[in-house]
Design a protein around this motif. Structure first.
Motif, PDB file in Angstrom:
ATOM      1  N   UNK A  50      40.489  97.688 159.143  1.00 19.24           N
ATOM      2  CA  UNK A  50      40.338  97.162 160.497  1.00 19.24           C
ATOM      3  C   UNK A  50      39.231  96.110 160.564  1.00 19.24           C
ATOM      4  N   UNK A  51      39.249  95.335 161.662  1.00 22.06           N
ATOM      5  CA  UNK A  51      38.111  94.504 162.033  1.00 22.06           C
ATOM      6  C   UNK A  51      37.997  94.531 163.553  1.00 22.06           C
ATOM      7  N   UNK A  52      36.839  94.141 164.061  1.00 22.78           N
ATOM      8  CA  UNK A  52      36.582  94.175 165.497  1.00 22.78           C
ATOM      9  C   UNK A  52      35.986  92.860 165.967  1.00 22.78           C
ATOM     10  N   UNK A  53      36.417  92.427 167.150  1.00 24.70           N
ATOM     11  CA  UNK A  53      35.822  91.252 167.784  1.00 24.70           C
ATOM     12  C   UNK A  53      35.691  91.540 169.274  1.00 24.70           C
ATOM     13  N   UNK A  54      34.521  91.279 169.822  1.00 25.11           N
ATOM     14  CA  UNK A  54      34.270  91.525 171.232  1.00 25.11           C
ATOM     15  C   UNK A  54      34.402  90.236 172.035  1.00 25.11           C
ATOM     16  N   UNK A  55      34.440  90.371 173.345  1.00 24.52           N
ATOM     17  CA  UNK A  55      34.565  89.210 174.225  1.00 24.52           C
ATOM     18  C   UNK A  55      33.398  88.255 174.003  1.00 24.52           C
ATOM     19  N   UNK A  56      33.709  86.977 173.840  1.00 28.06           N
ATOM     20  CA  UNK A  56      32.685  85.959 173.662  1.00 28.06           C
ATOM     21  C   UNK A  56      32.126  85.871 172.262  1.00 28.06           C
ATOM     22  N   UNK A  57      32.563  86.738 171.350  1.00 28.64           N
ATOM     23  CA  UNK A  57      32.024  86.736 169.992  1.00 28.64           C
ATOM     24  C   UNK A  57      32.747  85.751 169.076  1.00 28.64           C
ATOM     25  N   UNK A  58      32.021  85.317 168.054  1.00 31.77           N
ATOM     26  CA  UNK A  58      32.570  84.546 166.944  1.00 31.77           C
ATOM     27  C   UNK A  58      32.382  85.418 165.712  1.00 31.77           C
ATOM     28  N   UNK A  59      33.475  85.778 165.041  1.00 28.68           N
ATOM     29  CA  UNK A  59      33.396  86.743 163.944  1.00 28.68           C
ATOM     30  C   UNK A  59      34.098  86.218 162.694  1.00 28.68           C
ATOM     31  N   UNK A  60      33.403  86.271 161.569  1.00 28.32           N
ATOM     32  CA  UNK A  60      34.000  85.962 160.266  1.00 28.32           C
ATOM     33  C   UNK A  60      34.408  87.279 159.621  1.00 28.32           C
ATOM     34  N   UNK A  61      35.706  87.400 159.230  1.00 24.60           N
ATOM     35  CA  UNK A  61      36.190  88.670 158.694  1.00 24.60           C
ATOM     36  C   UNK A  61      36.496  88.628 157.200  1.00 24.60           C
ATOM     37  N   UNK A  62      36.358  87.461 156.559  1.00 25.21           N
ATOM     38  CA  UNK A  62      36.514  87.442 155.117  1.00 25.21           C
ATOM     39  C   UNK A  62      37.487  86.401 154.589  1.00 25.21           C
ATOM     40  N   UNK A  63      37.548  86.333 153.262  1.00 24.62           N
ATOM     41  CA  UNK A  63      38.485  85.491 152.523  1.00 24.62           C
ATOM     42  C   UNK A  63      39.513  86.422 151.873  1.00 24.62           C
ATOM     43  N   UNK A  64      40.800  86.128 152.024  1.00 26.77           N
ATOM     44  CA  UNK A  64      41.862  87.013 151.546  1.00 26.77           C
ATOM     45  C   UNK A  64      42.655  86.336 150.419  1.00 26.77           C
ATOM     46  N   UNK A  65      42.838  87.094 149.346  1.00 26.61           N
ATOM     47  CA  UNK A  65      43.596  86.591 148.194  1.00 26.61           C
ATOM     48  C   UNK A  65      44.132  87.802 147.438  1.00 26.61           C
ATOM     49  N   UNK A  66      44.387  87.660 146.154  1.00 24.90           N
ATOM     50  CA  UNK A  66      44.940  88.728 145.338  1.00 24.90           C
ATOM     51  C   UNK A  66      43.923  89.279 144.350  1.00 24.90           C
ATOM     52  N   UNK A  67      44.137  90.534 143.996  1.00 28.04           N
ATOM     53  CA  UNK A  67      43.429  91.173 142.899  1.00 28.04           C
ATOM     54  C   UNK A  67      44.481  91.643 141.910  1.00 28.04           C
ATOM     55  N   UNK A  68      44.166  91.626 140.623  1.00 29.18           N
ATOM     56  CA  UNK A  68      45.174  91.923 139.609  1.00 29.18           C
ATOM     57  C   UNK A  68      44.801  93.121 138.741  1.00 29.18           C
ATOM     58  N   UNK A  69      44.054  94.054 139.298  1.00 23.13           N
ATOM     59  CA  UNK A  69      43.707  95.252 138.543  1.00 23.13           C
ATOM     60  C   UNK A  69      44.862  96.251 138.619  1.00 23.13           C
ATOM     61  N   UNK A  70      45.503  96.508 137.542  1.00 20.65           N
ATOM     62  CA  UNK A  70      46.636  97.428 137.390  1.00 20.65           C
ATOM     63  C   UNK A  70      47.916  96.903 138.027  1.00 20.65           C
ATOM     64  N   UNK A  71      47.852  96.391 139.266  1.00 21.85           N
ATOM     65  CA  UNK A  71      49.028  95.847 139.936  1.00 21.85           C
ATOM     66  C   UNK A  71      48.584  94.791 140.932  1.00 21.85           C
ATOM     67  N   UNK A  72      49.454  93.832 141.267  1.00 21.56           N
ATOM     68  CA  UNK A  72      49.070  92.817 142.249  1.00 21.56           C
ATOM     69  C   UNK A  72      48.779  93.472 143.601  1.00 21.56           C
ATOM     70  N   UNK A  73      47.649  93.140 144.187  1.00 19.42           N
ATOM     71  CA  UNK A  73      47.269  93.724 145.468  1.00 19.42           C
ATOM     72  C   UNK A  73      46.456  92.711 146.276  1.00 19.42           C
ATOM     73  N   UNK A  74      46.606  92.774 147.579  1.00 22.82           N
ATOM     74  CA  UNK A  74      45.763  91.944 148.439  1.00 22.82           C
ATOM     75  C   UNK A  74      44.312  92.426 148.322  1.00 22.82           C
ATOM     76  N   UNK A  75      43.365  91.469 148.388  1.00 28.55           N
ATOM     77  CA  UNK A  75      41.948  91.824 148.311  1.00 28.55           C
ATOM     78  C   UNK A  75      41.171  90.948 149.280  1.00 28.55           C
ATOM     79  N   UNK A  76      40.232  91.562 149.960  1.00 27.10           N
ATOM     80  CA  UNK A  76      39.359  90.828 150.874  1.00 27.10           C
ATOM     81  C   UNK A  76      38.058  90.473 150.155  1.00 27.10           C
ATOM     82  N   UNK A  77      37.847  89.170 149.982  1.00 30.65           N
ATOM     83  CA  UNK A  77      36.623  88.660 149.382  1.00 30.65           C
ATOM     84  C   UNK A  77      35.670  88.228 150.502  1.00 30.65           C
ATOM     85  N   UNK A  78      34.555  87.597 150.149  1.00 32.85           N
ATOM     86  CA  UNK A  78      33.600  87.173 151.168  1.00 32.85           C
ATOM     87  C   UNK A  78      32.666  86.114 150.611  1.00 32.85           C
TER      88      UNK A  78
END
Length: 218
Positions: free
Chosen positions: A147-175
């Protein structure tokens, strides 16, 4: 255990993308809508890489194809109904090894991962799709993937999204690691949107037990 298995020997998840007839919920940030509703809504900043990751967990290549989030409590009953915040513009042929930046003006609240699709190719003729939908990512309305949360009037950075290849292809959130790197990232946004106050942007990553590690910016 994760809420799903992406690729398992002998198992192939196939699926079509959500019907184009579904109404889009995404609201890209613009100068006008921020001036009109920026105080009432929240701004979500994120980046996604859509290019193929080569030699990924035994596959010739893998590619993140679809990423979606529902505002909680989710108002969507069907497992394949369009997510409130949907990113599905991965190119089919030509891809570039860069992160694409996204800014959305959204209703305040908590958002949960509700849609995920990854393509993986053993060869030109052996292409597999993993499509994970709301029924597994929101069990009885409870978020399983993160999950992520954003409140009224806020500016929120939630991350960089790409792949990870450990054992199987999977989405991964970087930063962005470190204050200097984060400030450089924000400078790109304030160049596009001078009205955004970089000092107000919250470093509040998408939190997940499976798709990223916790990190606090100091």
């Amino acid at each position: 255990m994760p809420p799903y298995v992406l690729f398992r020997t002998g198992v192939l998840f196939l699926g079509l993308l959500t019907s184009a007839a579904a109404m889009a919920q995404n609201v890209p940030l613009t100068h006008d809508n921020y001036a009109q509703e920026g105080a009432r809504k929240g701004v979500v900043l994120m980046s996604v890489r859509w290019d193929r990751k080569w030699n990924c967990a035994g596959y010739e290549n893998a590619q993140l194809r679809v990423l979606g989030f529902d505002r909680l409590p989710s108002q969507h009953a069907a497992k394949d109904e369009r997510a409130d915040l949907l990113l599905d513009d991965a190119p089919l042929v030509m891809t570039k090894p860069v992160f694409d930046d996204y800014a959305f003006l959204v209703e305040p609240g908590e958002y949960a991962l509700s849609r995920l699709q990854i393509k993986a190719a053993k060869s030109v003729s052996d292409i597999r799709y993993s499509k994970v939908e709301r029924d597994r990512l929101l069990k009885d309305g409870q978020p399983q993937g993160g999950t992520f949360r954003v409140d009224a009037g806020e500016l929120v950075y939630i991350g960089h999204f790409y792949l990870d290849c450990y054992k199987e292809p999977a989405m991964w959130r970087y930063y962005m690691e470190g204050r200097a790197a984060f400030d450089e990232y924000l400078a790109g946004w304030t160049k596009k949107f001078p009205e955004l106050d970089a000092a107000r942007v919250q470093f509040r990553l998408f939190k997940s037990p499976y798709f990223g590690r916790d990190y606090a910016l100091e």
